[in-house]
Structures are given as C-alpha cells and as structure tokens.
Design a protein around this motif. Structure first.
Motif, PDB file in Angstrom:
ATOM      1  N   ASP A 167       0.878  -1.165   0.000  1.00  0.00           N
ATOM      2  CA  ASP A 167       0.000   0.000   0.000  1.00  0.00           C
ATOM      3  C   ASP A 167       0.916   1.216   0.000  1.00  0.00           C
ATOM      4  OD1 ASP A 167      -1.586   2.189   0.688  1.00  0.00           O
ATOM      5  OD2 ASP A 167      -2.820   1.059   2.091  1.00  0.00           O
ATOM      6  N   THR A 169       0.287   4.304   0.428  1.00  0.00           N
ATOM      7  CA  THR A 169      -0.265   5.480   1.094  1.00  0.00           C
ATOM      8  C   THR A 169       0.807   6.312   1.782  1.00  0.00           C
ATOM      9  OG1 THR A 169      -2.321   4.280   1.480  1.00  0.00           O
ATOM     10  CG2 THR A 169      -1.966   6.265   2.778  1.00  0.00           C
ATOM     11  N   THR A 236      -5.351  10.450   1.570  1.00  0.00           N
ATOM     12  CA  THR A 236      -4.146  10.012   2.262  1.00  0.00           C
ATOM     13  C   THR A 236      -3.534  11.196   3.001  1.00  0.00           C
ATOM     14  OG1 THR A 236      -2.633  10.484   0.429  1.00  0.00           O
ATOM     15  CG2 THR A 236      -3.735   8.346   0.422  1.00  0.00           C
ATOM     16  N   HIS A 273      -4.956   2.152  -1.629  1.00  0.00           N
ATOM     17  CA  HIS A 273      -5.867   1.943  -0.496  1.00  0.00           C
ATOM     18  C   HIS A 273      -6.235   0.473  -0.451  1.00  0.00           C
ATOM     19  CE1 HIS A 273      -9.477   2.271   2.075  1.00  0.00           C
ATOM     20  NE2 HIS A 273      -8.850   3.325   2.565  1.00  0.00           N
ATOM     21  N   ALA A 274      -6.347  -0.079   0.747  1.00  0.00           N
ATOM     22  CA  ALA A 274      -6.600  -1.511   0.910  1.00  0.00           C
ATOM     23  C   ALA A 274      -7.936  -1.946   0.321  1.00  0.00           C
ATOM     24  CB  ALA A 274      -6.549  -1.879   2.393  1.00  0.00           C
ATOM     25  N   ASP A 287       0.861  -2.524   5.923  1.00  0.00           N
ATOM     26  CA  ASP A 287       0.759  -1.931   4.596  1.00  0.00           C
ATOM     27  C   ASP A 287       1.694  -2.536   3.565  1.00  0.00           C
ATOM     28  OD1 ASP A 287       3.183  -0.963   5.465  1.00  0.00           O
ATOM     29  OD2 ASP A 287       2.543   1.113   5.664  1.00  0.00           O
TER      30      ASP A 287
END
Length: 353
Positions: A167, A169, A236, A273-274, A287
C-alpha cells in the motif's frame, strides 16, 4: 576502517547513511547531495538519526572522490536518468572505489547486461581498480538470494514466485506514486513503470539470474499487467486525495517461461488503499510485505515484513535492500576488482549491537 561515501539522501540514501554509520568496518567519509538546500546539513540530521555524525553534506562530487574513498553507496535514482547514473558510477569506479547501488537495472544480471554497458564498467575497473555490485531496492534479495535459498529446502520445485505487495499510502515519493506508478491518474493514462517492455527491463535481470542459478534455459520472458480503479475517493495523509474512477491498484508479473509455462515469476501488487482490488494478494498485516512462494513438494511460503522510520513498511523494505548492499562492502573491498552480481556476492551475517 573502510572510508565510505553515501551519494544521495532520498529514501535509499537515508537508510544507507544509517547502515554505514552502524557498520563496525565502515567509516562515513562524506555525503553527496544534489539539492543545494541540503548542503552543509549534518548526515545524522539527513538520515533521521537522533544525534549528529559530524559529516556535513556536500554538493562537490569532485572533492569527495578526490579524497579516494574505498567505497561509494550510490543511492541517487536511476529511474529517469539511467545514463547520468551510469556516468556517476563509472566516475566513482575510476576513482578506485567499490560501488554498491540499486540504480542500474540492466546490471542486476551482470552477465547478460548490454555489451556496451559491461564494456564501460570493465574499462572503468581497469582504469581505477574499483568494483561494482548492483542489487535491487524492491528488494533485490527478495528476487534472487532468498527464493534461491528456499528452493533448496524441498525435493521438487515447480514454480518460484516472488511477490512485493504494498500500500503506497505512506510512500515518501509523491511524483513516483502518481506519475511513475499512475495512482490517481485516469484509467487511460499509461504509467511509465508498466509500459510495455519496462517491467522486463527492470526485473527481467532478476528472473534471468534465478534461471541461471537453477540451471534452466528460459524460452522467453513475458509480462502481464492488470489495473483497477478506485470505487470511492480516498484521502491520504501524505499525498491528499485520489479520486474515484482513477487508478487505485496495479498488478503485474514478469514471467520466466520454461517449457512453455511461467516457472519463475516476479510479481508486484500495489495499491493506494486496501479497499481497491481486495481479491488480489494482500500482505499478512499492515501496509506491505515481500513474499516468496515455492510451488512444489513441499509447498513453501515465506513472508518478510520489515519496518523502519516509525513503522513504515516501504522504508523497511528500502532498509533491507540497503543492508544487503552496505553489508557487502567489506567483502567487495577484499575481493578482486570487477563487476559482481547477487550470485557472486555472499549474504553477510549481521552483527549484534
């Protein structure tokens, strides 16, 4: 003590300063920066350490190399400036330094690198007596020495799959996330990182290197790419908004084909984003993770989760890649000058602090 320069202070360079400072056989001799605003700042400050190291960053490459360092960690990016990165690295080799770097993708598998690049490196080695070892920051060990080590634990091996699952982010390179990877861009935007032939250019060397170690001939290397759009706008902390309908996840594979089937695979699964592409592989926790899967008998799966800089998984991945490079320096200094790859350079044990 081996006098060592760190050239570049981005995500990789910060970790390199910390790794060199912690290594009992290395001495941080200089830190080279491009940004004028960083000139004069202490290396400890640039690396996020609590105290100063007494080494001020410099923009004077010529002076840093004129001091004849024994080693250089070249941490400047080669993503969009490969020719400049190669020129910098050759300059350091001609100055007599052992150079370790993740910045030259073509040299991950040095034996099959373009002839003109190999010849340029060899000429620099002959002139200055330095050496070069290139290993990936994604990280290289996850796509070469780790899967090869694990492959030797079973009786049969059908497929080797190396995964990076992240991820982005919290990744501290917004331009790379938005424009190189394409997060938040319209779905008709072609991210440079996954344009045709680019994944093979970057990761194909690692596939070829594993094939060489396994003693198999590749029929070819293939690429697959899949992208998903965000269902909802996500925000984010580090990079702001990513709008619904824009790219939220990308998945690609670089496949080494043996006997008509993908047998050696490097796979990347990246999200902003997950919630995007939940059916794709996900990290066990947090992440990001690096995973190696050996399909065979027995089936073996190993996940590595590294954290650094306050629990950041991307930073942890960078730190482990840097550790592989920095911990190889003393071995390289003792070895003959030359061009080395991951099969040449042994894994080095860590040290109790």
């Amino acid at each position: 003590m081996i006098s060592t320069i760190v050239w570049g202070t981005g995500n990789v360079g910060r970790a390199a300063i910390r790794a060199v400072h912690a290594h009992p056989a290395l001495e941080l001799a200089a830190v080279v920066v491009h940004d004028p605003a960083k000139v004069g700042r202490d290396a400890g400050d640039l690396a996020g350490l609590e105290g100063e190291l007494g080494v001020a960053a410099t923009g004077d490459v010529e002076a840093a190399l004129a001091a004849r360092p024994q080693a250089v960690v070249y941490a400047a990016s080669g993503d969009i400036r490969p020719d400049d990165a190669l020129a910098d690295i050759l300059r350091a080799i001609r100055a007599g330094a052992v150079v370790v770097t993740p910045s030259l993708y073509a040299l991950y598998d040095a034996r099959n690198a373009p002839q003109e690049m190999r010849e340029a490196v060899q000429a620099a080695v002959d002139e200055g007596g330095g050496s070069l070892f290139v290993s990936g920051v994604d990280p290289g060990w996850g796509n070469d020495v780790l899967p090869l080590l694990i492959s030797g634990l079973g009786s049969t091996v059908d497929v080797i799959r190396c995964q990076e699952i992240f991820d982005y982010t919290t990744y501290d390179q917004e331009d790379s996330v938005r424009y190189l990877v394409g997060m938040g861009q319209p779905m008709d935007y072609e991210p440079p990182m996954i344009a045709p032939t680019i994944p093979t250019m970057v990761w194909g060397g690692q596939v070829r290197l594993m094939a060489r170690a396994l003693g198999v001939e590749l029929d070819e290397i293939r690429e697959t790419v899949d992208r998903r759009a965000l269902d909802d706008t996500v925000t984010t902390k580090a990079m702001g908004d990513f709008a619904a309908g824009t790219q939220g996840a990308v998945r690609f594979e670089v496949q080494g084909i043996v006997g008509g089937s993908p047998r050696i695979v490097v796979e990347h699964v990246t999200r902003i984003h997950a919630s995007c592409a939940p059916d794709w592989p996900s990290p066990p926790d947090g992440d990001g993770a690096h995973r190696v899967i050996i399909e065979g008998r027995p089936r073996i799966e190993v996940s590595v989760e590294a954290t650094d800089e306050g629990g950041n998984r991307a930073a942890g991945g960078n730190a482990t890649a840097v550790g592989r490079l920095v911990n190889a320096i003393d071995w390289l200094v003792a070895a003959e000058p030359g061009l080395y790859d991951a099969l040449d350079v042994p894994l080095r044990p860590g040290r109790l602090s």
